[in-house]
Design an enzyme around this catalytic site. Sequence first.
Site, PDB file in Angstrom:
ATOM      1  N   HIS A 197       2.133   5.012  -3.995  1.00  0.00           N
ATOM      2  CA  HIS A 197       1.444   5.301  -5.253  1.00  0.00           C
ATOM      3  C   HIS A 197       1.400   4.051  -6.118  1.00  0.00           C
ATOM      4  O   HIS A 197       2.110   3.088  -5.863  1.00  0.00           O
ATOM      5  CB  HIS A 197       2.177   6.415  -6.020  1.00  0.00           C
ATOM      6  CG  HIS A 197       3.527   5.977  -6.497  1.00  0.00           C
ATOM      7  ND1 HIS A 197       4.637   5.966  -5.677  1.00  0.00           N
ATOM      8  CD2 HIS A 197       3.947   5.493  -7.694  1.00  0.00           C
ATOM      9  CE1 HIS A 197       5.675   5.511  -6.345  1.00  0.00           C
ATOM     10  NE2 HIS A 197       5.283   5.210  -7.582  1.00  0.00           N
ATOM     11  N   HIS A 212       0.886  -2.143  -8.697  1.00  0.00           N
ATOM     12  CA  HIS A 212       1.307  -2.475  -7.332  1.00  0.00           C
ATOM     13  C   HIS A 212       1.720  -1.185  -6.642  1.00  0.00           C
ATOM     14  O   HIS A 212       1.894  -0.150  -7.295  1.00  0.00           O
ATOM     15  CB  HIS A 212       2.487  -3.457  -7.344  1.00  0.00           C
ATOM     16  CG  HIS A 212       3.697  -2.862  -7.983  1.00  0.00           C
ATOM     17  ND1 HIS A 212       3.896  -2.887  -9.357  1.00  0.00           N
ATOM     18  CD2 HIS A 212       4.742  -2.167  -7.468  1.00  0.00           C
ATOM     19  CE1 HIS A 212       5.013  -2.245  -9.647  1.00  0.00           C
ATOM     20  NE2 HIS A 212       5.550  -1.791  -8.520  1.00  0.00           N
TER      21      HIS A 212
END
Length: 176
Positions: A120, A37
């Site tokens: 990220h 995620h």
Amino acid sequence: MPRLFTGLALPESVAGAVALARGGVIGARWIEPEHYHITLRFVGEVDARAAQEIAETLNDVRRPPIPVRFDGLGWFGGDKPRALVAQVKADPAIVELQAEHERRMRRIGLMPETRKFKPHVTLARLRGVRPVAVADFLGSRGRLDVEAFTAERFVLYSSKDGGGGPYVVEAAYPLG
């Protein structure tokens, strides 16, 4: 008390493509692709009342779908590497969504996030891994060739004590 954060989930096909970068670093704890995620706002441990307030304020977010593009591999921690990551381009739409989550969390009384937002996907957590091992990993992988996608929702996740997966989707909120 639940440990909460908001984020963007990766489609299964994208998570599978990102997962191809895994491996080759001794001492790395690789994250399972189903737990990939992009964290928007880490909240931490909260009581049930605060969790309800968070869920309610997020329900009022109105944003269009967000383009997500990857921007190579990297790491966090400098000379003491702590994570290998798939970097995500800081598209204005993702930055604005993260900023709205931050404002909403502050409005309901949560402490401000002190870390600069760097979108990220965490690939691995590192402990005791030397910088040269990270450099070798990055050098051997070349560029990260993963297709862009459009995030159609953001998610309120909970995680087990101490962080890390498995993650549970507590609520999902549409974008668009």
